[in-house]
Write an enzyme that holds these catalytic residues in place. Structure first.
Site, PDB file in Angstrom:
ATOM      1  N   SER A  15       0.834  -1.203   0.000  1.00 39.82           N
ATOM      2  CA  SER A  15       0.000   0.000   0.000  1.00 39.82           C
ATOM      3  C   SER A  15       0.869   1.253   0.000  1.00 39.82           C
ATOM      4  O   SER A  15       0.615   2.198  -0.757  1.00 39.82           O
ATOM      5  CB  SER A  15      -0.907   0.029   1.236  1.00 39.82           C
ATOM      6  OG  SER A  15      -1.766  -1.078   1.244  1.00 39.82           O
ATOM      7  N   ARG A  40       0.815   7.840   6.116  1.00 39.39           N
ATOM      8  CA  ARG A  40      -0.094   7.006   6.912  1.00 39.39           C
ATOM      9  C   ARG A  40      -1.509   7.596   6.926  1.00 39.39           C
ATOM     10  O   ARG A  40      -2.491   6.853   6.948  1.00 39.39           O
ATOM     11  CB  ARG A  40       0.430   6.779   8.336  1.00 39.39           C
ATOM     12  CG  ARG A  40      -0.433   5.796   9.139  1.00 39.39           C
ATOM     13  CD  ARG A  40       0.322   5.106  10.244  1.00 39.39           C
ATOM     14  NE  ARG A  40       1.307   4.200   9.706  1.00 39.39           N
ATOM     15  CZ  ARG A  40       1.068   2.935   9.313  1.00 39.39           C
ATOM     16  NH1 ARG A  40      -0.150   2.417   9.415  1.00 39.39           N
ATOM     17  NH2 ARG A  40       2.032   2.191   8.825  1.00 39.39           N
ATOM     18  N   HIS A  43      -2.923   6.560   3.732  1.00 38.03           N
ATOM     19  CA  HIS A  43      -3.195   5.127   3.837  1.00 38.03           C
ATOM     20  C   HIS A  43      -4.526   4.863   4.551  1.00 38.03           C
ATOM     21  O   HIS A  43      -5.270   3.950   4.192  1.00 38.03           O
ATOM     22  CB  HIS A  43      -2.031   4.472   4.601  1.00 38.03           C
ATOM     23  CG  HIS A  43      -2.177   3.009   4.854  1.00 38.03           C
ATOM     24  ND1 HIS A  43      -2.527   2.502   6.093  1.00 38.03           N
ATOM     25  CD2 HIS A  43      -2.042   1.941   4.043  1.00 38.03           C
ATOM     26  CE1 HIS A  43      -2.585   1.183   6.022  1.00 38.03           C
ATOM     27  NE2 HIS A  43      -2.298   0.815   4.794  1.00 38.03           N
TER      28      HIS A  43
END
Lengths: 211, 211
Positions: A15, A40, A43
């Site tokens: 990812s 993040r 994400h």
């Protein structure tokens, strides 16, 4: 439908590779010290707006990591943010996560004064006798409460993660936090959320441990 | 900085008014039966992409509400989604929320078979002997597991809320769920999240009670 075969332990790595690919040249415009946090948050939201929205005061990522290393507790404004933070990792450094939003005394006080439970829960947190990180993903009134507590000398947090989401005073509350002298990580604009608040905490936590 | 004075109890109402204003004429293109869900997801994310992304099978909003009224349980793939769902309201109808992701037997089984805990947690949920709503905000592998359980006749959920977020098989897993005969609410594309999954459940819950 083509399903990519990726081992469970490699899903996050894959990812992050895809996020890096999509960011492309944009990545060169971002401060490398903040990149683990920006990635993040993307994400956790699949929303590349955060590459533009996230604002960091000087050395904010380092200040956040150091606060965790030094055993700071994290205060959230929602159970959801508390739920999303990796508490087992935080505990390794001596920290714990607090959320007072559902406390009966907080509800009673909020009702009495005609203000939000979020605001009162910050006042309760300010009484904790520990270094504190605030991770606010929902309530702009929590940020406004923090600003009052800071101005009146009742609170000096290590850093404020100011990422409430929404439409009433959300944009304004974030700008107000950015004008204090307290280190901050803020998602400018309307976007944010408990998931974003938790992701920022986890990004810092994951730089400190082997997973 | 101009702070709008809004009473705590009116913040959500004011937010919804602003969302309606911003949607503008777009609102006419949306199915009125789904509007409470679309608006609540925008409220939780400040992301108007969901006006386009959210896909509903025939009468999905009504099917979700009826399932709750009939006492269905909700199964989530994350503690965060569980944390965000209004469990007190769900309990009024006899339902509860399950999340098996952190269970030791799930972790052991996932390790043994080299698949995700999310996938195994769906297999565990399929053994619950109750009408079930699945609210998946994180793991595409949970959706793929649901598809297998449905195809093999081991599971017949009332409805699947399929809103995982991310980059590896996320888009594909949602399309696969939309091809089953099970009612669905899906956020097409990469976006979604535990907050979105919880918001969809809460939107349905809040149509059923006075708050």
């Amino acid at each position: 439908m083509n399903i990519e075969i990726v081992k469970p332990m490699d899903i996050e790595k894959r990812s992050m590779e895809i996020i890096t690919e999509i960011l492309g040249d944009k990545i060169k415009t971002l401060d490398e010290k903040n990149l683990h946090i920006i990635k993040r948050v993307i994400h956790t939201s699949a929303d590349f707006d955060y590459a533009d929205n996230l604002c960091f005061s000087d050395n904010a990522a380092e200040i956040l990591a150091n606060a965790i290393k030094n055993g700071a507790d994290i205060v959230t404004d929602t159970q959801m943010a508390k739920s999303g933070i990796n508490k087992a990792t935080l505990e390794k450094f001596g920290g714990e996560v607090h959320c007072f939003i559902a406390d009966e005394d907080v509800a009673a006080e909020a009702k009495k004064r005609g203000i939000t439970r979020s605001a009162v829960s910050m006042e309760k947190a300010a009484k904790l006798n520990k270094p504190l990180i605030f991770a606010i993903g929902n309530a702009p009134t929590a940020l406004l409460s923090l600003k009052e507590l800071i101005d009146s000398g009742k609170l000096k947090p290590e850093i404020i993660i100011g990422v409430p989401v929404g439409f009433v005073n959300v944009v304004e509350s974030k700008e107000i936090i950015m004008e204090t002298h307290i280190p901050y990580i803020v998602a400018r604009g309307r976007k944010g959320g408990s998931n974003v608040a938790a992701a920022i905490c986890n990004a810092a936590l994951y730089t400190l441990v082997q997973r």
